[in-house]
Every structure is written in C-alpha cells, then in structure tokens.
Design a protein around this motif. Structure first.
Motif, short mmCIF file in Angstrom:
data_model
loop_
_atom_site.label_atom_id
_atom_site.label_comp_id
_atom_site.label_asym_id
_atom_site.label_seq_id
_atom_site.Cartn_x
_atom_site.Cartn_y
_atom_site.Cartn_z
N ILE A 158 -15.89 51.95 0.62
CA ILE A 158 -15.97 52.57 -0.72
C ILE A 158 -16.18 51.49 -1.77
O ILE A 158 -17.01 51.63 -2.66
CB ILE A 158 -14.71 53.41 -1.00
CG1 ILE A 158 -14.68 54.63 -0.09
CG2 ILE A 158 -14.67 53.84 -2.47
CD1 ILE A 158 -13.35 55.38 -0.10
N ARG A 159 -15.41 50.41 -1.67
CA ARG A 159 -15.52 49.32 -2.64
C ARG A 159 -16.94 48.75 -2.64
O ARG A 159 -17.51 48.48 -3.69
CB ARG A 159 -14.51 48.22 -2.35
CG ARG A 159 -14.57 47.09 -3.38
CD ARG A 159 -13.59 45.97 -3.13
NE ARG A 159 -12.23 46.47 -3.07
CZ ARG A 159 -11.37 46.19 -2.11
NH1 ARG A 159 -11.71 45.40 -1.13
NH2 ARG A 159 -10.15 46.68 -2.14
N GLN A 160 -17.49 48.58 -1.45
CA GLN A 160 -18.83 48.01 -1.35
C GLN A 160 -19.87 48.96 -1.97
O GLN A 160 -20.79 48.53 -2.65
CB GLN A 160 -19.17 47.74 0.11
CG GLN A 160 -20.43 46.95 0.31
CD GLN A 160 -20.62 46.55 1.76
OE1 GLN A 160 -20.06 47.17 2.67
NE2 GLN A 160 -21.38 45.51 1.98
N GLU A 161 -19.71 50.25 -1.75
CA GLU A 161 -20.67 51.23 -2.23
C GLU A 161 -20.57 51.48 -3.74
O GLU A 161 -21.58 51.48 -4.44
CB GLU A 161 -20.49 52.55 -1.50
CG GLU A 161 -21.48 53.61 -1.94
CD GLU A 161 -21.24 54.96 -1.30
OE1 GLU A 161 -21.77 55.95 -1.82
OE2 GLU A 161 -20.51 55.04 -0.28
N VAL A 162 -19.37 51.70 -4.24
CA VAL A 162 -19.23 52.12 -5.64
C VAL A 162 -18.40 51.15 -6.49
O VAL A 162 -18.11 51.44 -7.65
CB VAL A 162 -18.62 53.55 -5.74
CG1 VAL A 162 -19.55 54.58 -5.13
CG2 VAL A 162 -17.25 53.61 -5.12
N GLU A 197 -20.91 58.18 -0.28
CA GLU A 197 -21.36 58.42 1.08
C GLU A 197 -20.33 57.92 2.09
O GLU A 197 -20.17 58.50 3.16
CB GLU A 197 -22.70 57.72 1.32
CG GLU A 197 -23.85 58.35 0.56
CD GLU A 197 -25.17 57.60 0.79
OE1 GLU A 197 -25.29 56.88 1.80
OE2 GLU A 197 -26.06 57.76 -0.06
N ALA A 198 -19.64 56.86 1.73
CA ALA A 198 -18.67 56.26 2.65
C ALA A 198 -17.58 57.25 3.03
O ALA A 198 -17.11 57.27 4.17
CB ALA A 198 -18.05 55.02 2.02
N GLN A 214 -10.72 49.95 6.42
CA GLN A 214 -12.17 49.98 6.60
C GLN A 214 -12.81 50.94 5.60
O GLN A 214 -13.84 50.63 5.01
CB GLN A 214 -12.52 50.43 8.02
CG GLN A 214 -12.15 49.43 9.09
CD GLN A 214 -12.29 50.02 10.48
OE1 GLN A 214 -12.07 51.22 10.70
NE2 GLN A 214 -12.65 49.16 11.44
N LEU A 215 -12.19 52.07 5.41
CA LEU A 215 -12.70 53.06 4.47
C LEU A 215 -12.66 52.51 3.05
O LEU A 215 -13.63 52.64 2.29
CB LEU A 215 -11.90 54.36 4.57
CG LEU A 215 -12.35 55.51 3.69
CD1 LEU A 215 -13.80 55.88 3.97
CD2 LEU A 215 -11.44 56.72 3.90
N GLY A 233 -17.40 61.33 10.99
CA GLY A 233 -16.49 60.45 11.72
C GLY A 233 -15.59 59.61 10.84
O GLY A 233 -14.88 58.73 11.32
N VAL A 234 -15.60 59.85 9.54
CA VAL A 234 -14.81 59.05 8.61
C VAL A 234 -13.32 59.16 8.89
O VAL A 234 -12.56 58.22 8.66
CB VAL A 234 -15.13 59.40 7.14
CG1 VAL A 234 -14.57 60.76 6.77
CG2 VAL A 234 -14.63 58.34 6.20
N GLU A 235 -12.91 60.31 9.42
CA GLU A 235 -11.48 60.51 9.68
C GLU A 235 -10.95 59.58 10.78
O GLU A 235 -9.75 59.36 10.89
CB GLU A 235 -11.17 61.97 10.03
CG GLU A 235 -11.93 62.53 11.19
CD GLU A 235 -13.36 63.01 10.85
OE1 GLU A 235 -14.13 63.20 11.78
OE2 GLU A 235 -13.67 63.18 9.67
#
Length: 185
Positions: A74-78, A55-56, A69-70, A61-63
């Motif tokens: 990602i690390r936190q999520e997966v 999802e991250a 930060q991205l 607005g991810v761009e």
C-alpha cells in the motif's frame, strides 16, 4: 547552553532553534502538531478512502498476505499521494492562526527574547562600568526583522521535521505486524 551573538547583538536562527530543541519547546510544539493532525477527521477519511481503493488491498489473495507485506505494498502504491495530503495538512496546521501559528510564533519570540536579554544586560552592564549613562540598546526594528526571520526559519524546521517523521519507514528490520499505519495507532 551558551549562545553566540555577533558584535551587533544578533542572535542567529540556529541559536534559537538549538535553544528550542534543548529546552524541549520544539518537541512540545511537534507533539501538539501531530495530535492536531491525528484529530483531522477529513484527512483520516481521505486516507482511508485512498487505501480502500488501492489495487494492493483489492487484489485476489490479499487475505493471505502478512500485514507487513500488505502495508508495504500500500505504501509503495499510494504513499506519495498520502504524503502530499499529510504535508498539506501539516502546513495548514502550522500556518493557521487558529492552528499552531500563533503558538509557534510566540514560543520562538519568547526564546529569541530570552537569548537577547543576556546580550542586552552585558551591553548595559559594560556601559555602566565605563560611565555611560544611557546604554546603547539593540535597534528594535532590526530586532523585529531578526525575530521574523527566526520565526519563518523555525516554521520551516518544524514542518520539515514533521514531514520527515511521516515519511520515515520502519528501518529496524522488524517484520512485526502493525495493527494500524504509523501515526494512527
């Protein structure tokens, strides 16, 4: 490095591991394991797939996000799922006879035998000094058991060190952007 042996000629696991680290054997094995891990295309493909589905990376607005930060999101999520896969792949490399198991085992046995030689030589020398014709030797069966224990402990230490390295977060306080995730650059 001076090794400590018990009176019965036992070299401890810690002695062997210390000698492996002091002589650079541990780092050489670790580098080979990490290279094999990086060459694992199946693992790489799986990691890329997991990250692309996160999802991250797919939120609006991810761009506009900084790469750091991205990467953190990602690390936190997966991260847990990725670490499980990396750990499993590491163990596969370490325990596989066509991976690193044979080389690790031979290296540990070699270091163990080097540490035992000075003890044997001292025993033989001391027995010659006091006139004993047939020097007492360390029981080969117990030596094989000691080697097995040392090899198993060393495998655990190598895996734990590699797993720790894959779990390390950048803790230098740097916000510099990463071009690729750690270990894939």
């Amino acid at each position: 490095m001076e090794t400590t042996t018990t009176e019965n000629g036992v070299v401890s696991c810690d002695d062997v591991i210390s000698k492996l680290k002091d002589d650079g054997d541990f780092d050489k094995l670790r580098i080979k394991i990490i290279r094999k891990l990086k060459e694992n295309e199946e693992l790489r493909t799986s990691i890329v797939s997991i990250v692309k589905q996160s999802e991250a990376i797919n939120r609006p607005g991810v761009e506009k996000s900084k790469p750091r930060q991205l990467s953190d999101a990602i690390r936190q999520e997966v991260g847990g799922k990725l670490n499980e896969q990396i750990s499993a792949a590491l163990w596969e490399i370490i325990r596989s006879p066509d991976g690193m198991k044979t080389e690790i085992t031979e290296t540990v046995k070699s270091v163990y035998n080097k540490l035992m030689r000075p003890k044997r030589a001292r025993v033989e020398h001391n027995h010659r000094d006091i006139g004993i014709m047939n020097p007492v030797r360390v029981d080969e069966v117990s030596m094989a058991e000691q080697q097995k224990e040392v090899v198993n402990r060393s495998l655990e230490v190598v895996e734990n060190d590699n797993t720790r390295d894959t779990n390390n977060e950048r803790c230098d306080g740097s916000d510099e952007d990463l071009d690729a995730p750690p270990g894939f650059g």
